[in-house]
Design an enzyme around this catalytic site. Structure first.
Site, PDB file in Angstrom:
ATOM      1  N   HIS A  39       0.728  -1.122   0.050  1.00 58.43           N
ATOM      2  CA  HIS A  39      -0.077   0.109  -0.026  1.00 58.43           C
ATOM      3  C   HIS A  39       1.112   1.372   0.071  1.00 58.43           C
ATOM      4  O   HIS A  39       2.063   1.323   0.490  1.00 58.43           O
ATOM      5  CB  HIS A  39      -0.904   0.096   1.082  1.00 58.43           C
ATOM      6  N   ASP A  95      -1.495   8.582  -1.804  1.00 64.72           N
ATOM      7  CA  ASP A  95      -1.362   9.875  -2.639  1.00 64.72           C
ATOM      8  C   ASP A  95      -2.007  10.875  -1.923  1.00 64.72           C
ATOM      9  O   ASP A  95      -3.305  10.761  -1.731  1.00 64.72           O
ATOM     10  CB  ASP A  95      -1.910   9.413  -3.657  1.00 64.72           C
ATOM     11  N   HIS A 116      -3.666  14.254  -2.277  1.00 66.68           N
ATOM     12  CA  HIS A 116      -3.939  15.542  -3.226  1.00 66.68           C
ATOM     13  C   HIS A 116      -3.391  16.808  -2.585  1.00 66.68           C
ATOM     14  O   HIS A 116      -3.536  17.840  -3.363  1.00 66.68           O
ATOM     15  CB  HIS A 116      -5.557  15.618  -3.648  1.00 66.68           C
ATOM     16  N   HIS A 155      -5.655   8.916  -0.926  1.00 70.85           N
ATOM     17  CA  HIS A 155      -6.018   7.574  -1.142  1.00 70.85           C
ATOM     18  C   HIS A 155      -4.808   6.603  -1.594  1.00 70.85           C
ATOM     19  O   HIS A 155      -3.644   7.158  -1.631  1.00 70.85           O
ATOM     20  CB  HIS A 155      -6.969   7.445  -2.448  1.00 70.85           C
ATOM     21  N   CYS A 156      -4.865   5.389  -1.263  1.00 71.68           N
ATOM     22  CA  CYS A 156      -3.989   4.323  -1.693  1.00 71.68           C
ATOM     23  C   CYS A 156      -3.800   4.371  -3.192  1.00 71.68           C
ATOM     24  O   CYS A 156      -4.738   4.472  -3.713  1.00 71.68           O
ATOM     25  CB  CYS A 156      -4.181   3.117  -1.075  1.00 71.68           C
ATOM     26  N   HIS A 165      -7.919  -0.736  -4.658  1.00 71.95           N
ATOM     27  CA  HIS A 165      -7.722  -0.257  -3.596  1.00 71.95           C
ATOM     28  C   HIS A 165      -8.720   0.903  -3.087  1.00 71.95           C
ATOM     29  O   HIS A 165      -9.343   1.008  -1.879  1.00 71.95           O
ATOM     30  CB  HIS A 165      -6.076   0.030  -3.152  1.00 71.95           C
ATOM     31  N   MET A 222      -9.953   2.257   0.754  1.00 74.82           N
ATOM     32  CA  MET A 222      -8.744   3.158   1.153  1.00 74.82           C
ATOM     33  C   MET A 222      -8.607   4.488   0.568  1.00 74.82           C
ATOM     34  O   MET A 222      -7.737   4.748  -0.104  1.00 74.82           O
ATOM     35  CB  MET A 222      -7.714   2.336   0.400  1.00 74.82           C
ATOM     36  N   HIS A 226     -26.806  17.342  -1.069  1.00 68.67           N
ATOM     37  CA  HIS A 226     -28.037  18.151  -0.843  1.00 68.67           C
ATOM     38  C   HIS A 226     -28.423  17.857   0.676  1.00 68.67           C
ATOM     39  O   HIS A 226     -28.618  16.607   0.868  1.00 68.67           O
ATOM     40  CB  HIS A 226     -29.209  17.934  -1.760  1.00 68.67           C
ATOM     41  N   GLU A 263     -28.500  25.096  -3.151  1.00 61.54           N
ATOM     42  CA  GLU A 263     -29.402  24.164  -2.923  1.00 61.54           C
ATOM     43  C   GLU A 263     -28.449  22.626  -2.886  1.00 61.54           C
ATOM     44  O   GLU A 263     -28.896  21.856  -2.115  1.00 61.54           O
ATOM     45  CB  GLU A 263     -30.497  24.012  -3.882  1.00 61.54           C
ATOM     46  N   THR A 264     -27.631  22.653  -3.981  1.00 57.47           N
ATOM     47  CA  THR A 264     -27.070  21.172  -4.270  1.00 57.47           C
ATOM     48  C   THR A 264     -25.623  21.476  -4.555  1.00 57.47           C
ATOM     49  O   THR A 264     -25.657  22.524  -5.365  1.00 57.47           O
ATOM     50  CB  THR A 264     -27.689  20.354  -5.189  1.00 57.47           C
TER      51      THR A 264
HETATM   52 CU    CU Z   1      -3.747  -0.023  -0.739  1.00 55.58          CU
END
Ligand code: CU
Length: 378
Positions: A130, A133, A135, A170-171, A181, A186, A292, A316-317
């Protein structure tokens, strides 16, 4: 219910993993072919205060200040990778891969220009390689290239949180393992607050009374039509082949807010009081969504989760693109049970992408009242 080990799972999984190995170029396997960064202390961290952040399971956030106190810090935390079978809906089980055992993984909270220092542990009891990452980070596949850990290994990554906002992590261990994954659970999010806090549309400090983290997850669970039930497997490797076939339909079998259908509804509802401002952070690491709050609004919505941009008002959304987190603040004005949903209502009600917010307080008839009770048409 007996554990269902399907007749073909293992051989299909092995065949699929071989064909996957054939099409993954080694350069796509993060870290193995990349020479990135230097190990050691080259960052400009001399003299910076070092604090440890204790992570907590979503929907809660770790203790934090909304406005930063003092100079940028090194914020250190540890995450353990947990592979385990998880029940994502009644009698529906997946071979989940998680950060810290929850889906989503825990929210990290820092301020802009702080350094995030993560110790990532992959216990020897796990079966897979594993990594992580972020962002929110810059370079080296978001840290993925520097954090590959085999079972029994740990790694320490430090990055400077230069962008303010909410961001997915995330992985991403390479090739077909990346989506596998991610849709096995993950992923999580980090909130990087501006040092002087969140601002409303006029640039004025805007604080929240509480904050919740909702992680939406699309799951792709193979169905056994002979047995008329969802399949159950003994390991992530065994589940892989048939799960890929469902993944390639791009049609999730289940969508959850925080790991299980109903994880945030009924007795598990999020809570608030009339007059309280609540920050809702919503992430979807793989697939588009649209949030929403039924009966309420997004008073302030940071599109794409970017906190240095002016927030939109009175929405609203609000959209959540696959691979991002967004943040929305709302001040509750009426008591009652609010549904917080993905407003593809099929996904919300039939697949599970719904939560509740239970709000206490006094009803305001000026905002809404039933003028006449239902009765025969006159
Ligand atoms: Cu992973």
């Amino acid at each position: 219910m007996k554990p269902l080990v399907n007749k073909w799972g293992r051989s299909i999984a092995v065949a699929t993993s071989l064909s996957i190995a054939a099409f993954i170029s080694p350069t796509l396997i993060a870290g193995e072919a990349m020479e990135v960064g230097n190990v050691g202390v080259q960052a400009n961290i001399a003299g910076l205060e070092r604090v440890t952040q204790t992570l907590v399971a979503p929907p809660f956030l770790p203790k934090h200040n909304q406005v930063a106190k003092g100079e940028p810090k090194i914020v250190a935390m540890t995450m353990e990778i947990v592979e385990k079978e998880m029940e994502i809906a009644e009698d529906v089980f997946v071979q989940a891969m998680t950060f810290e055992g929850s889906n989503p993984g825990p929210m990290i909270v820092v301020h802009q220009d702080d350094y995030v220092e993560l110790t990532l542990k992959n216990p020897a009891t796990n079966s897979m390689v594993h990594n992580i990452d972020f962002h929110a980070s810059t370079g080296a596949l978001g840290g993925g290239a520097l954090t590959n850990v085999a079972p029994g290994q740990q790694v320490v990554l430090r990055f400077k949180a230069t962008k303010a906002g909410v961001f997915v992590y995330h992985c991403a261990p390479g090739g077909a393992m990346i989506p596998y994954h991610v849709v096995s659970g993950m992923n999580g999010a980090i909130m990087v607050l501006p040092r002087d806090g969140l601002k409303d549309e006029n640039g004025k400090l805007s604080t929240y009374d509480k904050a919740y983290y909702i992680g939406e997850q699309d799951w792709y669970v193979p169905f056994d039509s002979e047995e008329d039930e969802y399949k159950r497997y003994g390991s992530p490797a065994e589940a892989m082949g048939e799960t890929f076939e469902v993944m390639k339909t791009l049609t999730p079998t289940h969508l959850t807010f925080n790991g299980k259908v109903g994880a945030l509804t009924g007795e598990n509802a999020m809570t608030a009081k009339v007059g309280e401002s609540v920050l809702f952070i919503h992430s979807q690491a793989n697939r588009d969504s649209r949030v929403h709050l039924i009966g309420g609004h997004g008073d302030l919505v940071w599109h794409g989760g970017s906190f240095n941009d002016k927030p939109a008002t009175a929405l609203e959304t609000w959209a959540v693109a696959g691979g991002e987190a967004t943040a929305a603040m709302y001040t509750f004005l009426q008591p009652g049970l609010y549904a917080y949903v993905n407003h593809n209502l099929i996904e919300a009600i039939l697949l599970g992408a719904a939560a509740h917010v239970s709000v206490e307080g006094e009803w305001n008839n000026d905002l809404m009242e039933q003028v006449e009770k239902p009765g025969p048409i006159k």
